[in-house]
Design a protein around this motif. Sequence first.
Motif, PDB file in Angstrom:
ATOM      1  N   ASN A 213       4.640   9.016 -13.625  1.00  0.00           N
ATOM      2  CA  ASN A 213       5.254   8.760 -12.327  1.00  0.00           C
ATOM      3  C   ASN A 213       6.649   8.172 -12.494  1.00  0.00           C
ATOM      4  OD1 ASN A 213       5.475   8.488  -9.515  1.00  0.00           O
ATOM      5  ND2 ASN A 213       4.989   6.336  -9.684  1.00  0.00           N
ATOM      6  N   GLN A 215       8.771   8.288  -9.524  1.00  0.00           N
ATOM      7  CA  GLN A 215       9.247   8.238  -8.152  1.00  0.00           C
ATOM      8  C   GLN A 215       8.765   6.975  -7.450  1.00  0.00           C
ATOM      9  OE1 GLN A 215       7.531  12.251  -7.199  1.00  0.00           O
ATOM     10  NE2 GLN A 215       9.566  12.658  -6.375  1.00  0.00           N
ATOM     11  N   GLU A 216       9.585   6.492  -6.520  1.00  0.00           N
ATOM     12  CA  GLU A 216       9.211   5.332  -5.723  1.00  0.00           C
ATOM     13  C   GLU A 216       8.193   5.734  -4.663  1.00  0.00           C
ATOM     14  OE1 GLU A 216      10.293   2.053  -5.668  1.00  0.00           O
ATOM     15  OE2 GLU A 216      11.383   2.312  -7.555  1.00  0.00           O
ATOM     16  N   GLY A 217       7.290   4.809  -4.334  1.00  0.00           N
ATOM     17  CA  GLY A 217       6.338   5.046  -3.258  1.00  0.00           C
ATOM     18  C   GLY A 217       5.107   5.805  -3.700  1.00  0.00           C
ATOM     19  N   ILE A 218       4.333   6.257  -2.688  1.00  0.00           N
ATOM     20  CA  ILE A 218       3.079   6.959  -2.928  1.00  0.00           C
ATOM     21  C   ILE A 218       3.281   8.461  -2.746  1.00  0.00           C
ATOM     22  CG2 ILE A 218       0.698   7.270  -2.154  1.00  0.00           C
ATOM     23  CD1 ILE A 218       0.703   4.405  -1.217  1.00  0.00           C
ATOM     24  N   TYR A 240       1.746   6.206  -7.629  1.00  0.00           N
ATOM     25  CA  TYR A 240       2.470   5.150  -6.930  1.00  0.00           C
ATOM     26  C   TYR A 240       3.478   4.549  -7.891  1.00  0.00           C
ATOM     27  CZ  TYR A 240       3.581   0.743  -4.642  1.00  0.00           C
ATOM     28  OH  TYR A 240       4.255  -0.311  -4.076  1.00  0.00           O
ATOM     29  N   GLY A 241       4.712   4.474  -7.448  1.00  0.00           N
ATOM     30  CA  GLY A 241       5.767   3.920  -8.273  1.00  0.00           C
ATOM     31  C   GLY A 241       6.538   2.841  -7.547  1.00  0.00           C
ATOM     32  N   LYS A 242       6.906   1.821  -8.275  1.00  0.00           N
ATOM     33  CA  LYS A 242       7.707   0.749  -7.709  1.00  0.00           C
ATOM     34  C   LYS A 242       8.556   0.155  -8.825  1.00  0.00           C
ATOM     35  CE  LYS A 242       7.451  -3.579  -5.067  1.00  0.00           C
ATOM     36  NZ  LYS A 242       8.382  -3.103  -4.031  1.00  0.00           N
ATOM     37  N   SER A 243       9.869   0.202  -8.627  1.00  0.00           N
ATOM     38  CA  SER A 243      10.801  -0.351  -9.598  1.00  0.00           C
ATOM     39  C   SER A 243      10.593   0.316 -10.956  1.00  0.00           C
ATOM     40  CB  SER A 243      10.640  -1.867  -9.670  1.00  0.00           C
ATOM     41  OG  SER A 243      11.609  -2.426 -10.533  1.00  0.00           O
ATOM     42  N   ASN A 244      10.189  -0.446 -11.964  1.00  0.00           N
ATOM     43  CA  ASN A 244      10.099   0.093 -13.320  1.00  0.00           C
ATOM     44  C   ASN A 244       8.666   0.322 -13.791  1.00  0.00           C
ATOM     45  OD1 ASN A 244       9.364  -2.546 -13.484  1.00  0.00           O
ATOM     46  ND2 ASN A 244      11.056  -3.193 -14.804  1.00  0.00           N
ATOM     47  N   TRP A 245       7.714   0.402 -12.884  1.00  0.00           N
ATOM     48  CA  TRP A 245       6.352   0.698 -13.289  1.00  0.00           C
ATOM     49  C   TRP A 245       5.709   1.707 -12.351  1.00  0.00           C
ATOM     50  CZ3 TRP A 245       2.103  -0.364 -10.164  1.00  0.00           C
ATOM     51  CH2 TRP A 245       2.336  -1.220  -9.067  1.00  0.00           C
ATOM     52  N   GLY A 246       4.651   2.350 -12.838  1.00  0.00           N
ATOM     53  CA  GLY A 246       3.983   3.365 -12.029  1.00  0.00           C
ATOM     54  C   GLY A 246       2.531   3.526 -12.426  1.00  0.00           C
TER      55      GLY A 246
END
Length: 771
Positions: A213, A215-218, A240-246
Amino acid sequence: MNKYILLFIAVFTAQCVVYAQDHSQTVNIEELTLEQMRGMTQEDLLQLPFEDLIQLVKELKLSSIEELYNLILNPTQSTASKMEEDIFNAPLATTVITADELSKSGVRSIPEALKLAPGIIVREKTNGNYDVHIRGNDYISPGSDFENTVNSTTLVMIDNRPVYNNFLGATFWENLPISVNDVSKIEIIYGPSAALYGPNAVSGVIHFITKKNKQEGIHTDFDIQEGSQHSTITSASMVYGKSNWGIRLSGNYQKMDRFQDTYYIPQEQKYISGDEVGELNAMMDTTFIADEFMRDYAKAKEQGALNLGLSFSPSEKASLAYDASFQSSSVQTAYMDIGSVLSTRKSSSFSNSLNINIGKFEGHLSSVFGKLNAVQGLTGYEYDYREVNAKVGYLFKYKKLNIHPGFDANYAHYSDEDYVDVNSNTGLLNGTAELGTVQGSVRLDYTAFGKLRLAGAWMQGYFYQPQRGYSAYQFSTSYKAGENTLLRMVASKSNSSPFVLNTYMDKTIQIPMPTGVEESTGTNTLKKIGNEALDPQEMKMIEMGLRHKFMQNLQVDVSLFYNKTKNYAELVSEQKLTAGEEVTEPTQAAEQTVIIESMQNMDLKSQQIGLTASIKYVMNKKFNTAVFATIQNTSLHDYEVSNADQYEALTGENIDQQSLAENPSYLSFDHDYTPKWYGGALINYAPTPKWNFNVSFYGYSKQKSFYTKGNQFYNIEIDPKLSGNLKASYQLNDWIKLYVNARNISHSDSQEFLFTDKTGATYLGGLHIKF
């Protein structure tokens, strides 16, 4: 009937093109981040208008549209050189199949996807179950049993985790937990590669890189196909992605029926009903439990899996990825040690792996725990196993020299204690078995004058059992004769590792006396024994290649290869009389016989010379095509023959059986079970942004070999086959796609693998939802 089906597909395709509405999905290049631009797929690039391509060239700081086309024709890979670079500059024969190509092609499974790659022989055993070999060298030695129904020379990996089963030394494809929709790309390197990846990379490496992943979000992705042969193919994922993790969750499920419910019996050279198979197998091997033979004779496969992926990237130079998977499967496939050949293989396993990259350091740790019943109903083939793999590496750079040292270790533990009476010696192992390897390697890569590249790799390792050292090498050079031409050459050597079955086998079979002997209660005893001192199979190869761009969007890749393989092993029998006297009358009580078969290295060697060529052409965003083919010859040398019937079949000459038994003959002949030629082609046409049509073909020439069972000799001949496929899809809106998927639309239903099913056409309808 078949011609009407083909006519319907042609008319339907034409109507789709005529009535397609051209409503492009707009992409605002100015709103994309640089990372999103670099992450654009081939499909994304080909859909962009020309003015957006110009803008993309500027944003990515490329020199021209030609360089952008190069991204389409030459996706990056890292398997061939352990450094990220495009295919054109790779020093080895290399192929990359991208996620876009997989999606458009309509392939239903991972092994079927390998039909899109040059230099790979893919044959269907039963519906959806495949045999896969890089450049062949398969069914050697001819005439032997179980070890030749699987590929024991190719290393298969998922995100650096080996999925090579150490029991038979093979990849059981249904055990792979991932589906086509989980794959970001498939990287394939051809030829001995143990110097880079350790033993078992004898004929090459197939590396599956899964989606992560970014991309940001779901985001969700759901795909389902339903069709003939009671086929159901489903996959789903949520990221689900947010900042630097997914985080990525995915699952897949497949079920499909065979094209027949009868079974071929080589010894009787006929098909029999499923109700008869269990009893017949029990007559061949008294340890076979007839009631356990699969009662759903029509079912070809049923498999499902769940996957979890976690990724964390604290900086551009550091990343961590953890993956966990669970799979369960049941397939009907070939196992040539019983009368029916086809049998049921069941398995379940849990795997997890961790990949760490920090600057120039890379590390990998993985394990798998599972249970596998290789032949349902045959005592001793059910076992528990666990395997652990660890590897570390570091890249040193000094001016134009790259130095890449590495170390890795493997451990495998197998046990059948929970499934057999160990004290009565009724199992195949009758206890536990352990295998292990440790190896260190170093790779040097030097570029001189900006054109000449010299690379060499050496690996030195040690086997835990048998206790011995081993080595492998790979030396390659490439020369860039201008911007559009690359010449390359490689010399390499690899070997396999020991397998559990070949090393630790300890199986006893009670065979009933011949039916012609009246009132006899005796039995023959067959003992199959492994060998801890076997030499591992070894291949040496020399290869030369050429890559050339005739135009910015037309590229050719040619490989000329020659390899030699030795240290094949098979069961060799020795008969001992233990009681009674020679039978002279049918009514006389027969003697009891103990037959001992032990795994032994053979003098047999194989040689192979061949040429693979592929052409890729991208006309524009609407049309691209590829054609690839391999022509080769495989020959066997020093093949020992001690049976007069077999000698006559191979040479056309009569010989006395007694003299031949005392002085076996060693023959050389062409091995025609590896096809003389094979290859395929694909065409992708997108008349509008909503419609896409993909047509592909795959075929091979006639295959011939032979099979022996006891003193009986059988010739084998498999007809040439060319199958065609079509996937037509329509993008209903931004998140729904509808499609039809036809596999083997030519309805060429001939048998592809010895003694297995005739496989015909499959028609499916599908729905793909992505948002």
